[in-house]
Design a protein around this motif. Structure first.
Motif, PDB file in Angstrom:
ATOM      1  N   VAL A   1       0.841  -1.200   0.000  1.00 24.13           N
ATOM      2  CA  VAL A   1       0.000   0.000   0.000  1.00 24.13           C
ATOM      3  C   VAL A   1       0.874   1.248   0.000  1.00 24.13           C
ATOM      4  N   ASP A   2       1.842   1.295   0.911  1.00 23.04           N
ATOM      5  CA  ASP A   2       2.710   2.468   1.017  1.00 23.04           C
ATOM      6  C   ASP A   2       3.495   2.691  -0.273  1.00 23.04           C
TER       7      ASP A   2
ATOM      8  N   THR B   1       2.791   1.560  -3.342  1.00 24.73           N
ATOM      9  CA  THR B   1       1.897   1.868  -4.446  1.00 24.73           C
ATOM     10  C   THR B   1       1.406   3.310  -4.380  1.00 24.73           C
ATOM     11  N   ASN B   2       1.019   3.754  -3.203  1.00 25.52           N
ATOM     12  CA  ASN B   2       0.524   5.125  -3.082  1.00 25.52           C
ATOM     13  C   ASN B   2       1.616   6.151  -3.343  1.00 25.52           C
ATOM     14  N   GLU B   3       2.854   5.772  -3.099  1.00 24.95           N
ATOM     15  CA  GLU B   3       3.961   6.710  -3.308  1.00 24.95           C
ATOM     16  C   GLU B   3       4.520   6.678  -4.724  1.00 24.95           C
TER      17      GLU B   3
ATOM     18  N   ASN C   1      -7.043   9.801  -8.897  1.00 28.00           N
ATOM     19  CA  ASN C   1      -6.303  10.013  -7.651  1.00 28.00           C
ATOM     20  C   ASN C   1      -6.707   8.983  -6.610  1.00 28.00           C
TER      21      ASN C   1
ATOM     22  N   GLU D   1      -6.610   6.341  -3.934  1.00 28.27           N
ATOM     23  CA  GLU D   1      -5.639   5.869  -2.947  1.00 28.27           C
ATOM     24  C   GLU D   1      -5.859   4.377  -2.728  1.00 28.27           C
ATOM     25  N   VAL D   2      -4.772   3.627  -2.678  1.00 29.89           N
ATOM     26  CA  VAL D   2      -4.835   2.190  -2.461  1.00 29.89           C
ATOM     27  C   VAL D   2      -4.953   1.925  -0.968  1.00 29.89           C
TER      28      VAL D   2
END
Length: 88
Positions: free
Chosen positions: A15-16, A18-20, A27, A29-30
Protein backbone atom coordinates in the motif's frame (compact mmCIF):
# COMPACT_ATOMS: atom_id res chain seq x y z
CA UNK A 1 6.44 -11.89 14.12
CA UNK A 2 4.04 -14.68 13.20
CA UNK A 3 2.96 -15.41 9.62
CA UNK A 4 -0.39 -13.58 9.87
CA UNK A 5 1.28 -10.44 11.28
CA UNK A 6 3.86 -10.67 8.51
CA UNK A 7 1.19 -10.87 5.80
CA UNK A 8 -0.57 -7.82 7.26
CA UNK A 9 2.75 -5.94 7.30
CA UNK A 10 3.49 -7.06 3.73
CA UNK A 11 0.14 -5.71 2.50
CA UNK A 12 0.82 -2.39 4.21
CA UNK A 13 4.26 -2.20 2.55
CA UNK A 14 2.59 -2.68 -0.85
CA UNK A 15 0.00 0.00 0.00
CA UNK A 16 2.71 2.47 1.02
CA UNK A 17 4.85 1.72 -2.05
CA UNK A 18 1.90 1.87 -4.45
CA UNK A 19 0.52 5.12 -3.08
CA UNK A 20 3.96 6.71 -3.31
CA UNK A 21 5.41 5.36 -6.55
CA UNK A 22 2.97 3.62 -8.89
CA UNK A 23 0.89 5.61 -11.36
CA UNK A 24 -2.79 4.76 -11.16
CA UNK A 25 -5.88 6.12 -12.86
CA UNK A 26 -7.33 9.21 -11.19
CA UNK A 27 -6.30 10.01 -7.65
CA UNK A 28 -7.47 6.72 -6.15
CA UNK A 29 -5.64 5.87 -2.95
CA UNK A 30 -4.83 2.19 -2.46
CA UNK A 31 -5.98 0.56 0.79
CA UNK A 32 -4.81 -2.67 2.44
CA UNK A 33 -8.14 -4.32 1.59
CA UNK A 34 -7.33 -3.77 -2.12
CA UNK A 35 -4.20 -5.92 -1.96
CA UNK A 36 -4.53 -9.67 -2.49
CA UNK A 37 -2.24 -12.58 -1.70
CA UNK A 38 -1.29 -14.68 -4.71
CA UNK A 39 0.88 -17.14 -2.79
CA UNK A 40 2.41 -17.43 0.66
CA UNK A 41 4.63 -19.86 2.54
CA UNK A 42 6.07 -20.19 6.01
CA UNK A 43 9.09 -22.39 6.53
CA UNK A 44 10.82 -22.56 9.89
CA UNK A 45 11.27 -18.92 10.99
CA UNK A 46 10.94 -17.45 7.52
CA UNK A 47 7.95 -16.36 5.44
CA UNK A 48 7.38 -15.23 1.87
CA UNK A 49 4.32 -13.73 0.20
CA UNK A 50 3.56 -12.72 -3.39
CA UNK A 51 1.02 -9.91 -3.67
CA UNK A 52 -0.96 -8.09 -6.32
CA UNK A 53 -3.63 -5.41 -6.66
CA UNK A 54 -6.85 -5.51 -8.72
CA UNK A 55 -6.28 -2.35 -10.72
CA UNK A 56 -4.30 -1.33 -13.77
CA UNK A 57 -0.89 -0.56 -12.31
CA UNK A 58 1.14 -1.55 -15.36
CA UNK A 59 1.55 -5.22 -14.41
CA UNK A 60 3.16 -4.77 -11.00
CA UNK A 61 3.54 -7.58 -8.51
CA UNK A 62 5.30 -7.67 -5.17
CA UNK A 63 7.40 -10.19 -3.29
CA UNK A 64 7.95 -9.69 0.45
CA UNK A 65 10.25 -11.98 2.44
CA UNK A 66 10.72 -12.24 6.19
CA UNK A 67 14.14 -13.41 7.34
CA UNK A 68 13.24 -14.58 10.82
CA UNK A 69 16.86 -15.22 11.81
CA UNK A 70 17.87 -11.59 11.20
CA UNK A 71 14.49 -9.93 11.88
CA UNK A 72 14.61 -8.33 8.43
CA UNK A 73 11.99 -7.90 5.73
CA UNK A 74 12.96 -7.71 2.06
CA UNK A 75 10.57 -5.97 -0.35
CA UNK A 76 10.77 -6.47 -4.11
CA UNK A 77 8.54 -4.75 -6.67
CA UNK A 78 8.39 -6.16 -10.19
CA UNK A 79 6.78 -5.00 -13.39
CA UNK A 80 5.68 -7.48 -16.01
CA UNK A 81 7.70 -7.02 -19.17
CA UNK A 82 6.01 -9.59 -21.36
CA UNK A 83 3.42 -12.33 -21.28
CA UNK A 84 4.11 -14.81 -24.05
CA UNK A 85 1.90 -17.81 -24.76
CA UNK A 86 3.82 -20.95 -25.75
CA UNK A 87 1.58 -23.59 -27.27
CA UNK A 88 2.54 -27.18 -26.50
Amino acid sequence: MNHEEFMKKAKQLVVDYTNEKVERWGNTEVLARDIFVVWSVKALGNSKVLLGAPFDDGGMYYEVTLNGDKDEIYFDAYKKQENICIEI
